[in-house]
Enzyme design. Structure first.
Site, PDB file in Angstrom:
ATOM      1  N   GLY A   1       0.827  -1.204   0.000  1.00  0.00           N
ATOM      2  CA  GLY A   1       0.000   0.000   0.000  1.00  0.00           C
ATOM      3  C   GLY A   1       0.864   1.258   0.000  1.00  0.00           C
TER       4      GLY A   1
ATOM      5  CG  ASN B   1      -4.628   4.028   9.559  1.00  0.00           C
ATOM      6  OD1 ASN B   1      -4.948   5.018   8.914  1.00  0.00           O
ATOM      7  ND2 ASN B   1      -3.589   4.015  10.360  1.00  0.00           N
TER       8      ASN B   1
ATOM      9  CD  GLN C   1      -6.700  -0.386   7.587  1.00  0.00           C
ATOM     10  OE1 GLN C   1      -7.475  -1.308   7.801  1.00  0.00           O
ATOM     11  NE2 GLN C   1      -5.420  -0.456   7.919  1.00  0.00           N
TER      12      GLN C   1
ATOM     13  CG  HIS D   1      -0.393  -6.613   4.818  1.00  0.00           C
ATOM     14  ND1 HIS D   1      -0.422  -6.233   6.131  1.00  0.00           N
ATOM     15  CD2 HIS D   1       0.049  -5.530   4.130  1.00  0.00           C
ATOM     16  CE1 HIS D   1       0.003  -4.984   6.233  1.00  0.00           C
ATOM     17  NE2 HIS D   1       0.293  -4.529   5.032  1.00  0.00           N
TER      18      HIS D   1
ATOM     19  CB  THR E   1      10.840  -9.812 -11.847  1.00  0.00           C
ATOM     20  OG1 THR E   1      11.818  -9.582 -12.868  1.00  0.00           O
ATOM     21  CG2 THR E   1      10.250 -11.206 -12.004  1.00  0.00           C
TER      22      THR E   1
ATOM     23  CB  CYS F   1       2.983   2.735  10.798  1.00  0.00           C
ATOM     24  SG  CYS F   1       2.107   1.639   9.694  1.00  0.00           S
TER      25      CYS F   1
HETATM   26  N1  PLP Z   1      -2.605   3.225   4.140  1.00  0.00           N
HETATM   27  C1  PLP Z   1      -3.321   2.840   5.205  1.00  0.00           C
HETATM   28  C2  PLP Z   1      -4.625   3.527   5.479  1.00  0.00           C
HETATM   29  C3  PLP Z   1      -2.863   1.825   6.044  1.00  0.00           C
HETATM   30  O1  PLP Z   1      -3.586   1.468   7.091  1.00  0.00           O
HETATM   31  C4  PLP Z   1      -1.622   1.213   5.750  1.00  0.00           C
HETATM   32  C5  PLP Z   1      -1.065   0.186   6.645  1.00  0.00           C
HETATM   33  O2  PLP Z   1      -1.357   0.130   7.819  1.00  0.00           O
HETATM   34  C6  PLP Z   1      -0.928   1.634   4.609  1.00  0.00           C
HETATM   35  C7  PLP Z   1      -1.443   2.637   3.834  1.00  0.00           C
HETATM   36  C8  PLP Z   1       0.368   0.999   4.223  1.00  0.00           C
HETATM   37  O3  PLP Z   1       0.155  -0.261   3.616  1.00  0.00           O
HETATM   38  P1  PLP Z   1       1.337  -1.325   3.521  1.00  0.00           P
HETATM   39  O4  PLP Z   1       1.532  -1.875   4.899  1.00  0.00           O
HETATM   40  O5  PLP Z   1       0.842  -2.360   2.567  1.00  0.00           O
HETATM   41  O6  PLP Z   1       2.512  -0.616   3.010  1.00  0.00           O
END
Ligand code: PLP
Length: 385
Positions: A71, A150, A178, A200, A236, A324
């Site tokens: 993401g 999120n 999300q 994921h 790839t 994060c």
């Molecule tokens: N955007 C949102 C709203 C998310 O909740 C997250 C991950 O928690 C991401 C982006 C990032 O996604 P990724 O973990 O696949 O890089």
């Protein structure tokens, strides 16, 4: 001790059916889809099938799907790819509650001469659409606003926003990481130009994502090299990941209504019991416009981290702020933007459920939480005894 996993906005369990589809792609069907030989060619067909599965979930054409690594990459590619394609415009509009995958990119772009407007939210976590409208001007290259938050699960009226933004001739991107798999979404009925999702978060594997690029959208590739993904993302392909994500999208499309009804029932039961049984607790976010799986609750005068540690002793996984940002004791930027007082923002916990949670898990948690909160309140130096 059994693990009770209520941290599905951080990541999800890979569905067994997804793993089954991925397995042969490691040691049997391991060819490179770009190869000329038949062995590689069959891998190309697997990717085409996955592209169709994703497009079916989103309601778009398979040619509009670009596979990425996550993401975060999709968000970076959407923002930087738009700015590179519209070099004469220097303004980006976003919100203060975006994920760091958007917010950090935008803030960094300020160092390169871009003007970035971060729209505020109200106490429920909702945007002021009139303010967004006022901010769009001739210099605006991109508006990037998330579909669902999120941390709180708050869902923005994205179709309305997309209509407004594209109606002014500006490119519109949404981080729907999300939202996908949790609420239905139909791109054939929306004006969204660019959309990010991540494998994921919907019972697919880690290390794969998608950037949807509407046909005709001005977009310059961010990752350069080979001709993969029709020249829109070199490198790839992560074939097992792509095939797994395709299957996860197929399962989400099939089950979204029935499963999310059940998940919502469990979330509501958990939330209601916590709010009733724990004095000094409050719900964060717009109750009526939320993802069905998420609840974010503040417990006044208690550290979120202490609650998490005590939950962990009982095998219950939750989160304080987004995954994060955990590790930092700064209160969540989302709750602060919503004006949640410091004493409550510090003690906020996010429970995010999935189709794999059971009612027994919810009941067990309902039993343990008041015990934990009472214990921590007794220890809190801020509570008058
Ligand atoms: N955007 C949102 C709203 C998310 O909740 C997250 C991950 O928690 C991401 C982006 C990032 O996604 P990724 O973990 O696949 O890089």
């Amino acid at each position: 001790m059994k693990t009770i996993y209520f941290d599905n906005n951080a990541t999800t369990k890979v569905a067994e059916q997804v793993l089954k589809e991925m397995r042969p792609l490691f040691c049997e069907l391991y060819g490179n889809p770009s190869s000329m030989h038949t062995f590689g060619g069959q891998i190309g067909r697997k990717i085409r099938h996955a592209r169709q599965q994703v497009a079916d979930l989103l309601g778009c054409d398979p040619t509009e799907i670009v596979f990425t690594s996550c993401g975060t990459e999709s968000d970076n590619a959407a923002i930087k790819g738009t700015l590179a394609a519209v070099p004469n415009k220097r303004k980006i509009i976003t919100s203060r509650v975006e994920h760091p995958a958007v917010l950090t990119v935008c803030r960094e772009l300020q160092n390169h001469g871009y003007t970035v407007v971060e729209l505020g939210v109200d106490r429920k976590g909702q945007l002021d659409i009139a303010e967004l409208e006022e901010q769009i001007d001739d210099d605006t290259a991109l508006v990037t606003i998330m579909y669902a938050n999120n941390e709180t699960g708050v869902v923005f009226p994205i179709d309305r926003i997309a209509e407004l933004v594209t109606g002014r001739g500006v490119v519109f991107h949404t981080d729907a990481v999300q939202a996908i798999g949790k609420i239905p979404l139909d791109l054939s009925k929306s004006n969204i130009d660019l959309l990010s999702l991540s494998g994921h978060k919907l019972h697919g594997p880690k290390g794969v994502g998608v950037l949807y690029v509407r046909k005709g959208t001005r977009f310059s590739p961010f990752m350069l090299g080979g001709h993969q993904e029709a020249g829109r993302r070199a490198g790839t392909e992560n074939v097992p990941g792509i095939v797994g994500l395709g299957k996860a999208c197929e399962l989400a499309a099939k089950n979204i209504e029935q499963e999310n009804g059940r998940v919502k029932y469990l979330r509501d039961k958990l939330e209601k019991a916590i709010l009733e049984k724990c004095p000094g607790s409050q719900l964060n976010g717009d109750k009526d416009n939320r993802l069905p799986n998420t609840t974010n609750i503040s417990f006044e005068y208690i550290e979120g981290e202490s609650i998490l540690l005590m939950l962990d002793k009982y095998g219950i996984c939750a989160s304080s702020g987004s995954a994060c940002t955990s590790g930092s004791l700064e209160p969540s930027h989302v709750l602060r933007a919503m004006g949640v007082p410091f004493t409550a923002a510090h003690g906020s916990i996010r429970f995010s459920l999935s189709r794999y949670n059971t009612e027994e898990e919810v009941d067990y948690t309902i039993e343990k939480i008041p015990e934990i909160i009472n214990r921590l309140r007794e220890l809190s130096p801020f509570v008058t005894k």
